[in-house]
Design a protein around this motif. Structure first.
Motif, PDB file in Angstrom:
ATOM      1  N   ASP A 162       0.834  -1.208   0.000  1.00 12.60           N
ATOM      2  CA  ASP A 162       0.000   0.000   0.000  1.00 12.60           C
ATOM      3  C   ASP A 162       0.868   1.256   0.000  1.00 12.60           C
ATOM      4  O   ASP A 162       0.560   2.228  -0.700  1.00 12.60           O
ATOM      5  N   ASN A 195      -0.558   2.266  -3.354  1.00 14.06           N
ATOM      6  CA  ASN A 195      -1.938   2.717  -3.123  1.00 14.06           C
ATOM      7  C   ASN A 195      -2.070   4.216  -3.425  1.00 14.06           C
ATOM      8  O   ASN A 195      -1.302   5.031  -2.923  1.00 14.06           O
ATOM      9  N   THR A 219      -4.555   6.186  -2.621  1.00 11.17           N
ATOM     10  CA  THR A 219      -5.156   7.014  -1.564  1.00 11.17           C
ATOM     11  C   THR A 219      -4.389   6.978  -0.244  1.00 11.17           C
ATOM     12  O   THR A 219      -4.482   7.912   0.541  1.00 11.17           O
ATOM     13  N   THR A 220      -3.612   5.925  -0.010  1.00 10.67           N
ATOM     14  CA  THR A 220      -2.918   5.852   1.290  1.00 10.67           C
ATOM     15  C   THR A 220      -1.398   5.796   1.166  1.00 10.67           C
ATOM     16  O   THR A 220      -0.703   5.853   2.177  1.00 10.67           O
ATOM     17  N   ARG A 235      -2.315  -5.454  -9.654  1.00  5.53           N
ATOM     18  CA  ARG A 235      -3.516  -5.444  -8.819  1.00  5.53           C
ATOM     19  C   ARG A 235      -3.899  -4.028  -8.387  1.00  5.53           C
ATOM     20  O   ARG A 235      -5.061  -3.707  -8.212  1.00  5.53           O
ATOM     21  N   TYR A 236      -2.877  -3.190  -8.181  1.00  2.00           N
ATOM     22  CA  TYR A 236      -3.121  -1.799  -7.778  1.00  2.00           C
ATOM     23  C   TYR A 236      -3.380  -0.889  -8.982  1.00  2.00           C
ATOM     24  O   TYR A 236      -3.514   0.316  -8.822  1.00  2.00           O
TER      25      TYR A 236
HETATM   26  C1  LIG Z   1      -5.878   1.358  -0.933  1.00  2.00           C
HETATM   27  O1  LIG Z   1      -6.170   1.685   0.415  1.00  2.00           O
HETATM   28  C2  LIG Z   1      -7.564   1.822   0.673  1.00  2.00           C
HETATM   29  C3  LIG Z   1      -7.711   2.334   2.096  1.00  2.00           C
HETATM   30  O2  LIG Z   1      -7.086   1.465   3.008  1.00  2.00           O
HETATM   31  C4  LIG Z   1      -8.225   0.475   0.451  1.00  2.00           C
HETATM   32  O3  LIG Z   1      -9.604   0.570   0.669  1.00  2.00           O
HETATM   33  C5  LIG Z   1      -7.966   0.020  -0.983  1.00  2.00           C
HETATM   34  O4  LIG Z   1      -8.470  -1.268  -1.166  1.00  2.00           O
HETATM   35  C6  LIG Z   1      -6.473   0.004  -1.281  1.00  2.00           C
HETATM   36  N1  LIG Z   1      -6.279  -0.257  -2.715  1.00  2.00           N
HETATM   37  C7  LIG Z   1      -5.871  -1.433  -3.180  1.00  2.00           C
HETATM   38  C8  LIG Z   1      -5.795  -1.561  -4.656  1.00  2.00           C
HETATM   39  O5  LIG Z   1      -5.553  -2.353  -2.447  1.00  2.00           O
END
Ligand SMILES: *[C@@H]1O[C@H](CO)[C@@H](O)[C@H](O)[C@H]1NC(C)=O
Ligand SMILES: *[C@@H]1O[C@H](CO)[C@@H](O)[C@H](O)[C@H]1NC(C)=O
Ligand SMILES: *[C@@H]1O[C@H](CO)[C@@H](O)[C@H](O)[C@H]1NC(C)=O
Length: 481
Positions: A70, A74, A76-77, A134-135
Motif C-alpha cells: 500500500d 496505493n 489514496t494511502t 492489482r493496484y
Molecule cells: C488502498 O487503500 C484503501 C484504504 O485502506 C483500500 O480501501 C484500498 O483497497 C487500497 N487499494 C488497493 C488496490 O488495495
C-alpha cells in the motif's frame, strides 16, 4: 451543459460586487492554474526493486506485506507509484544480490537455438509486478544492466565489456545483436504469460561506467546500432507498443550526448524515452528531442538512513526530494521520474538512503522521501502538465488527468506558514469538489481542510517548508468559451 461557463460569469460578477474580500481563510498567496497553457505529458513516477530487493516484500508476513505494498502503490494511502523499473538479470547465478539471467549459456554461435531457463521469480520482481498490476499499475520498464556475458567482448556480464556486433566491438563468435534482441523479447513473453505487460524495454545501465556488478559499456552510437535491430524485432514479435528506452547514463551530461549520437545515427524516432540518472550530473535544461525523457535512477548513496523531512537540506531529506522531483518535472519537462530502490535492507551499503522504505526482517520504516513522491500521486499517467504560477516562496505545478481532474502540487520554500489559494482558469470542470493533502515534518500526505471561496478559489493552510497537493474533481465536464 456549458455549466461552468455560466459559473465563471457569475463568479466574476460576485467578485465585482463583493470587492477584494473573500469567504474563508485569508489568502496571503494565490496560485493560478492556466489550463490553456499545455506542457508535457506525464508517464509516471516510480521506483525499482532490482538486485533481489523485491524479495524483502515477498518475505514479509501479513499484515506488513500489504502495508508495504500500500505504501508503494496505493493511490489514496501511499505513494501511488505508476512505474516499476525491473532489472533483467544477466548473472549466471543468484549469489549475493545477483539477478539471474534466463540465458545462463549461449548457443555456440549466434544462429544457434538458445536454451532459455525461466525460474518464474525473476529475483522477486515478477511477484512484485503482479501485485502492482492489482493496484492498477500499467507501466513496467524491463531494463537489462547487461547482455548475458556470452554475448559480450569480455565474456562476463560484469566489469563492463561491449555487446558483440556493435560498431567497434567485433567478436570471433560473431554478432550477437539479433540474439540479444530475441532474448529481451523472450523476457517480455515470460512476463506477459504471467499477466504483466512490459511496456518499455531498456538494454543498458550506466554504460559510461565499468561496474564490478552487471554492466555493459556503450556510446549512443553503439546503442543506435542495437536499436536498429531491436525495434524491428519487437515489431515482428507483435510488440509494436513496447517502447525502447535508452541509455541510462550515470548523469544528464552523458545522457544528452547519447541522445545526440542516437539522433545522428537517424534512430531518434525508434526511442520512446531518453533516460538519465542523476549521479554524475544533475537533470538540467530540457533535452532537445521530440521523444520523452525520464530520470530513471537516483538516490542519496552517501547519507546514513534518515526519515527526516527537513534536516538542513540534507541529500536524503524528504523536502530535498520534493524539490528534486519538482525541478525535473517543471524545469526540465521530464515525462517520468523514477527513484532508485523502493525497498532495501539494513545491511546493504551501511544502511544508506538509497531506498524509500527500510525493510528490516519483519519490520519496516518509511522515509519522508516516499511521502514527497506521494504528493504527486494524483498526477496519473497520461496527465498533461498545465500552467501554474503566482505566490512568493511558492513553487507550483498543475496537471490535468485524462478523466478531467486537476492535480496541483505546491511547495512552500519559505519558513513560515501561509494560506494558499488555488484558482483555475480555463477549467472545464463543472462544480468541482476539492480535496487537499499535506506532507511536512509531522504529516504524511494527510488530508487537510479546504475552504472554497465564492469565486471558486480553494484555500488551505501550508506550513513553512511544507508541500501540499490539491485535487479538483468535476461532477461532469463542461466547456468554457
Ligand atoms: C488502498 O487503500 C484503501 C484504504 O485502506 C483500500 O480501501 C484500498 O483497497 C487500497 N487499494 C488497493 C488496490 O488495495
Ligand atoms: C496485457 O495485454 C493484453 C494484450 O494486449 C491485454 O489483453 C491484457 O488485458 C493486458 N493486461 C493487463 C494487466 O493490462
Ligand atoms: C471529462 O473530460 C475528460 C477529458 O476530456 C474525459 O476523458 C472524461 O471522460 C470526461 N468526464 C466526464 C464525467 O464527462
Amino acid at each position: 451543459m456549458h455549466f461552468s461557463a455560466q459559473l465563471t460569469v457569475l463568479a466574476a460578477a460576485s467578485l465585482v460586487a463583493a470587492g477584494p474580500s473573500v469567504v474563508g481563510p485569508r489568502q496571503s498567496q494565490k496560485v493560478t492554474v492556466d489550463l490553456n497553457k499545455k506542457y508535457q505529458v506525464i508517464d509516471g513516477f516510480g521506483f525499482s526493486a532490482a538486485f533481489q530487493r523485491a524479495n524483502l516484500v515477498v518475505n514479509l508476513k501479513e499484515p506488513k506485506q500489504t502495508e508495504v505494498l500500500d505504501l508503494l502503490f496505493n493511490i489514496t494511502t501511499g505513494a501511488g507509484f505508476s512505474i516499476v523499473r525491473n532489472g533483467i538479470g544477466s548473472s549466471k547465478n543468484s549469489n549475493q544480490d545477483h539477478m539471474n539471467t534466463h540465458l545462463p549459456n549461449c548457443p555456440s554461435s549466434p544462429d544457434g537455438t538458445p536454451a532459455y531457463v525461466w525460474d518464474g521469480k525473476d529475483s522477486g520482481q515478477l511477484w512484485l509486478s503482479k501485485q502492482a498490476v492489482r493496484y492498477g499499475v500499467k507501466t513496467f520498464y524491463g531494463n537489462a544492466w547487461s547482455a548475458p556475458g556470452c554475448m559480450k567482448t569480455n565474456n562476463d556480464d560484469a566489469n563492463g565489456g561491449t555487446l558483440c556486433g556493435v560498431s567497434g566491438a567485433t567478436c570471433r563468435s560473431g554478432s550477437w545483436l539479433q540474439p540479444f534482441a530475441n532474448y529481451l523479447i523472450k523476457y517480455i513473453q515470460y512476463y506477459a504469460e504471467a499477466g504483466v505487460n512490459v511496456t518499455h524495454i531498456g538494454f543498458l545501465n550506466e554504460p559510461d561506467f565499468t561496474a564490478s556488478y552487471a554492466s555493459m559499456l556503450s556510446s549512443g552510437t553503439q546503442a543506435a546500432d542495437f536499436i536498429k535491430v531491436l525495434r524491428p524485432a519487437l515489431d515482428k514479435a507483435g510488440y509494436t507498443s513496447v517502447g525502447i528506452n535508452c541509455c541510462e547514463a550515470t548523469g544528464w551530461n552523458v545522457a544528452t550526448q547519447h541522445m545526440q549520437q542516437i539522433k545522428s545515427a537517424g534512430v531518434e524516432d525508434m526511442v520512446f524515452a531518453f533516460t538519465s540518472h542523476e549521479y554524475s550530473s544533475r537533470v538540467g535544461s530540457p533535452m532537445n528531442t521530440k521523444r520523452h525523457v525520464w530520470q530513471t535512477e537516483y538516490s542519496d548513496l552517501n547519507g546514513g538512513w534518515s526519515t527526516a523531512w527537513y534536516s538542513n537540506g540534507g541529500a536524503g531529506d524528504g523536502f530535498t526530494w520534493a524539490n528534486t522531483v519538482f525541478n525535473a518535472i517543471v524545469n526540465s519537462n521530464l515525462n517520468g521520474y523514477v527513484f532508485w530502490e523502493g525497498i532495501q535492507d539494513r545491511a546493504t551499503n551501511n544502511n544508506n538512503n538509497e531506498k524509500l522504505i527500510l525493510v528490516d526482517g519483519q519490520t519496516y520504516q518509511v522515509s519522508k522521501r516516499l511521502w514527497a513522491f506521494a504528493q504527486f500521486r494524483n498526477v496519473r499517467p497520461n496527465a498533461i502538465r498545465v500552467g501554474a504560477s503566482g505566490g512568493s516562496n511558492l513553487k507550483s505545478a498543475a496537471f490535468q488527468n485524462t478523466d478531467g481532474s486537476i492535480a496541483v502540487v505546491i511547495i512552500n520554500s519559505g519558513t513560515s506558514a501561509q494560506t494558499v489559494g488555488v484558482s483555475l482558469s480555463g477549467s472545464t470542470l463543472a462544480s468541482p469538489t476539492v480535496s487537499a493533502f499535506l506532507t511536512d515534518t509531522s504529516n504524511d500526505a494527510k488530508a487537510v481542510a479546504v475552504a472554497t471561496a465564492t469565486d471558486g478559489t480553494a484555500s488551505a493552510s501550508l506550513p513553512g517548508r511544507g508541500m501540499i497537493s490539491f485535487l479538483f474533481k468535476g461532477a461532469s465536464n463542461a466547456t468554457v468559451v
